[in-house]
Design a protein around this motif. Structure first.
Motif, PDB file in Angstrom:
ATOM      1  N   UNK A   1       0.796  -1.243   0.153  1.00 22.43           N
ATOM      2  CA  UNK A   1       0.147   0.017   0.009  1.00 22.43           C
ATOM      3  C   UNK A   1       0.865   1.270   0.001  1.00 22.43           C
ATOM      4  N   UNK A   2       0.703   2.070  -1.028  1.00 21.33           N
ATOM      5  CA  UNK A   2       1.430   3.168  -1.149  1.00 21.33           C
ATOM      6  C   UNK A   2       0.649   4.463  -0.668  1.00 21.33           C
TER       7      UNK A   2
ATOM      8  N   UNK B   1      -5.608   9.487  -1.952  1.00 22.95           N
ATOM      9  CA  UNK B   1      -5.598   8.409  -0.924  1.00 22.95           C
ATOM     10  C   UNK B   1      -4.783   7.641  -1.164  1.00 22.95           C
ATOM     11  N   UNK B   2      -4.525   6.542  -0.261  1.00 29.37           N
ATOM     12  CA  UNK B   2      -3.546   5.453  -0.428  1.00 29.37           C
ATOM     13  C   UNK B   2      -3.962   4.481  -2.069  1.00 29.37           C
ATOM     14  N   UNK B   3      -2.915   3.765  -2.067  1.00 27.64           N
ATOM     15  CA  UNK B   3      -3.253   2.752  -3.621  1.00 27.64           C
ATOM     16  C   UNK B   3      -2.658   1.488  -3.120  1.00 27.64           C
ATOM     17  N   UNK B   4      -3.264   0.619  -3.132  1.00 23.01           N
ATOM     18  CA  UNK B   4      -2.726  -0.599  -3.281  1.00 23.01           C
ATOM     19  C   UNK B   4      -2.189  -1.304  -4.442  1.00 23.01           C
TER      20      UNK B   4
ATOM     21  N   UNK C   1      -5.221  -5.879   5.026  1.00 18.43           N
ATOM     22  CA  UNK C   1      -4.746  -4.635   5.448  1.00 18.43           C
ATOM     23  C   UNK C   1      -6.010  -3.651   6.212  1.00 18.43           C
ATOM     24  N   UNK C   2      -7.235  -3.782   5.787  1.00 22.17           N
ATOM     25  CA  UNK C   2      -8.141  -3.054   6.017  1.00 22.17           C
ATOM     26  C   UNK C   2      -8.726  -3.690   7.688  1.00 22.17           C
TER      27      UNK C   2
END
Length: 854
Positions: A661-662, A703-706, A758-759
């Motif tokens: 996750x970036x 937002x983050x990017x997986x 991750x969540x």
């Protein structure tokens, strides 16, 4: 005596009801008596012989003659220091005095009615004293005119026949001096203590009341061109009135009429003319003012009922009135056009003949077609409740009435047009919209009606052309035969003129084409999201492909909607975002403002809470599908059900693929890589927006990017995580895209499984996998018809879209299904609602340069 007073007070309500019922009976009986003296045949004959302007003048004078009597009630209100509104006094006084004119009984009925209308909260003794003084002065004017008439008699100016009534005149003339002196000297008691100003006010009022009566009677005879002299008519009229009042017969009916017929006949007026004279006097001074009084009474009663029931009766009546007037406008327009199109049909087809009340001549074909189509066009403006339609419609109806009267065509047509005019006038408040947005629904209705009428007219022209086969037959369809080609061409020209007028009028109704909502204002949106949180669809607002509507509680913005406008529909994406306590108020404000500008909101993919609120606001709903939620605390790849998924994930993991996750901000190199993946996934297809995200650098930077990397650390798949701000109940993603060549098979499962983990570690309770359209929709026999049709789409529409496949894929992960609904106004046609949603949701998006970076 004291016991009698107590008994009257105790039973006052019952006595009042008995009195009012008695008044109703007396008035009804009087109307029946008058109706027996009024011959409809005589009236019709009289109206045909007397010029129309004279009839109008008689009616106006009769109404004006009643006005002075309202002075009694204005004086009464001042005497008792009452606070009634002038409009209330005027309306109720008109009713009281017109009933008194009919019912009579020496003014006793008027006293009873005044007590009911004005003095409910006053002491009985004070009220009785004031009403008694009013009663004394009711005939003061008659007494003054009696003295004047007596002077005419004794000076020899009147005829010998009239002079014989001098005893009645002197008797009546003595009344005023006696009561004036009596009230002047009596300072106390029931009839005493009347102030000088009130004596004069009551005297002047009574004088002008009787002046109005005399002028009305004399003017009617004068306008009938009868051989009469005022010096003869005045004493005869006053003497007859005195005799009638002394007899206390309601309205002096009988004795007054007998005396006037006898007297006027002896003065040389034909008996038949005297009867008509009295008939017209009764009509214009008694009956018409009384009917207006009844209308005022019901208006007052209606106002009380309406106030008691929170304005519901008024709103309901206006709504019904509006629907009736729209129906009549469309019906009248259709009838007029048909009459000009198939005139013979209205004589040969019985049911068509019964429907028609216009009976226009074919000679007036050009104006008939213009008038008929114009009524249809104006009907659309009124049906759409657009303010701008009011004055053009009033103008058209007035022109139509004048046109009908000028040609003397149909009394029924005049009545119908006049009724429409009155309805439009009184229901003006129903015209509240600022502009017209011509919806597909309205286009369909108008197109079918106007198009059918125009096509019928053209078809009749073809049928009547010399080349048509019926000319070689001996029995053509008679009612389709048109008188001449020239007349037909004139009508066709009228249709062309109307078509041009329709375009201009619709453009006029459209106005400036105002839209609601504003473009994205990031600062305002972020303030709401950071203060009150969002939902699973809130982040879509930053795609900038929708308008935004803000609700302000008076201090700050607390709620926003994101929506797209198509035709007259505002398709709102998801539930409201912001402060939950303000959702109801925000929905109401949004719907009202949209309606004011002629738009109808559609609420797409809403939860059950929104369904309850919007259903109360006049919205129907249809279930659009179910949203798949994964309960993260219980999720595991263990077990038989997840065997296939577990095998795929393990295989990809062993091959060296990794999940990461970036966090933003992202550099240009990363964005270029993601763009390459996205383009590979699209394979030339255009991006779609609204309920789905599309590739936009500014959007992805939020937002983050997986990402999934291959063994060479190249990114082959990605998904952007939707920010939830302070809420950690539900997490979700938007775009999930894989490189068509570099991503391994099963990469979607690999990405989902790692996203769940991750969540879960981030503290989320559920992961939202999105909606399965039309899932579990319309299975029950009791389901809405729309939903059962949708179920057929679900069952048999897989060749176009894999509804079942999407449901089955999500089902292997989902542990909870949440229904999602689409809500639409109950006046909308569901077919057009679904078409608009389909167009908005599948509209191709052009990614502008501004959306490539922040």
């Amino acid at each position: 005596m004291h016991k009698i007073v107590l008994w009257v007070k105790k039973h006052s309500k019952i006595l009042k009801n008995i009195f009012l019922m008695a008044v109703v009976v007396i008035v009804f009986s009087e109307l029946l008596s008058i109706s027996k003296t009024i011959s409809i045949v005589q009236l019709r004959q009289s109206f045909s012989e007397i010029p129309f302007y004279k009839i109008i003048l008689m009616a106006v004078v009769g109404l004006v003659a009643v006005l002075p009597m309202t002075g009694y009630d204005f004086t009464l209100n001042k005497m008792l220091n009452l606070k009634h509104k002038r409009s209330y006094i005027l309306e109720t006084s008109w009713l009281v005095n017109t009933i008194n004119n009919l019912a009579g009984f020496g003014g006793l009925i008027s006293i009873g009615l005044r007590s009911e209308f004005y003095t409910k909260d006053k002491e009985g003794k004070e009220v009785l004293g004031a009403l008694s003084k009013i009663l004394l002065f009711l005939e003061a004017g008659l007494s003054i005119f009696s003295l004047l008439s007596f002077c005419l008699v004794i000076t020899g100016q009147s005829s010998a026949f009239v002079s014989q009534y001098w005893p009645w005149l002197i008797g009546g003339g003595l009344y005023f001096p006696i009561i004036y002196l009596f009230t002047f000297f009596k300072k106390k008691g029931l009839l005493g203590g009347l102030a000088a100003k009130y004596r004069w006010e009551l005297t002047v009022t009574s004088f002008f009341e009787w002046l109005g009566v005399v002028v009305t009677f004399y003017l009617i005879g004068y306008l009938m061109d009868l051989p009469i002299s005022l010096v003869d008519v005045l004493p005869l009229f006053i003497a007859s009135s005195i005799i009638g009042i002394v007899s206390m017969i309601p309205g002096a009916l009988g004795s007054f009429d007998v005396m006037m017929i006898l007297g006027l006949t002896n003065l040389g007026v034909p008996r038949a003319s005297v009867v008509i004279w009295l008939l017209l006097f009764r009509l214009f001074y008694y009956v018409i003012p009384f009917l207006i009084g009844i209308l005022l009474f019901f208006k007052n009663l209606w106002s009380q009922v309406n106030t008691r029931y929170s304005d519901i009766p008024r709103n309901l009546t206006l709504e019904i009135l509006h629907k009736v007037e729209v129906f009549l406008m469309y019906f009248s327009g259709i009838m007029i056009v048909l009459l000009a199109t198939i005139p013979q049909g209205f004589t040969e087809i019985s049911w068509l003949k019964q429907l028609n009340f216009f009976h226009y001549h074919l000679v007036a074909q050009f104006p008939n077609i213009i008038l008929g189509f114009s009524l249809l066009i104006m009907g659309r403006g009124i049906a759409a409740q657009v303010k701008r339609a009011y004055f053009p419609t009033i103008f058209l109806l007035v022109i139509a009435i004048i046109y009908t009267l000028s040609f003397g065509l149909s009394l029924a047509a005049v009545v119908v047009l006049a009724v429409i005019l009155v309805m439009v006038f009184f229901s003006r408040s129903e015209l509240y919209r600022e502009q017209l947005v011509y919806s597909w629904q309205w286009m369909t209705v108008d197109g079918l009606i106007i198009g059918a009428l125009a096509l019928l007219y053209v078809a009749i022209g073809v049928y009547n052309s010399p080349a048509f086969p019926h000319h070689r037959k001996s029995h053509p369809i008679s009612f389709l035969i048109f008188p001449s080609e020239k007349l037909w061409f004139a009508g066709l020209l009228a249709i062309i003129v109307v078509a041009m007028f329709m375009l201009l009028f619709l453009r006029y109704l459209e106005g400036k084409k105002q839209k609601i909502g504003v473009p994205l204002d990031e600062a305002r949106v972020l303030r709401i999201l950071e203060n009150y949180g969002g939902n699973i669809a809130s982040q879509l607002v930053f795609l900038e492909d929708k308008s935004v509507y803000f609700y302000n509680d008076g201090t700050e913005d607390t709620v926003f909607f994101q929506f797209a406008t198509y035709n007259n529909k505002c398709v709102v994406m998801g539930d409201p975002t912001g402060k939950a306590a303000d959702f109801n108020a925000a929905l109401r404000q949004f719907i009202i403002e949209a309606d004011q500008w002629c738009y109808q909101p559609i609420f797409y993919e809403c939860n059950s809470t929104s369904v309850t609120t919007l259903h109360e606001l006049g919205y129907d709903f249809i279930k659009m599908g179910e949203e798949a939620l994964v309960e993260l605390a219980d999720f595991s790849t263990a077990g038989k059900k997840m065997k296939g998924t577990r095998s795929v994930v393990n295989k990809i993991t062993k091959a060296g693929y990794t999940f990461e996750v970036l966090e933003p901000p992202f550099d240009d190199t990363l964005m270029a890589t993601l763009k390459e993946i996205s383009d590979s996934w699209l394979k030339g297809r255009k991006e779609k927006g609204f309920s789905l995200g599309f590739f936009s650098e500014s959007y992805l930077q939020r937002g983050p990017i997986a990402v999934v990397r291959n063994p060479e650390q190249e990114i082959v798949s990605f998904a952007n995580l939707m920010p939830t701000y302070y809420s950690k109940e539900i997490g979700t993603i938007d775009l999930m895209r894989h490189h068509s060549e570099k991503a391994p098979s099963g990469c979607m499962d690999f990405l989902f499984v790692h996203l769940f983990e991750y969540m879960k570690e981030a503290g989320f309770s559920y992961f939202d996998m999105g909606m399965a359209p039309l899932a579990n929709v319309g299975h029950s026999r009791k389901s809405f018809t729309q939903e059962r049709i949708a179920n057929l789409v679900y069952e048999f529409g897989s060749r176009f879209y894999s509804f079942q496949g999407l449901r089955e894929y999500k089902e292997k992960y989902a542990s909870k299904w949440v229904p999602r609904y689409t809500l639409y106004h109950r006046d909308s046609w569901i077919a057009y609602v679904m078409i608009v949603i389909l167009l908005v949701d599948n509209q191709a998006v052009k990614v502008s340069e501004g959306k490539k970076g922040r």
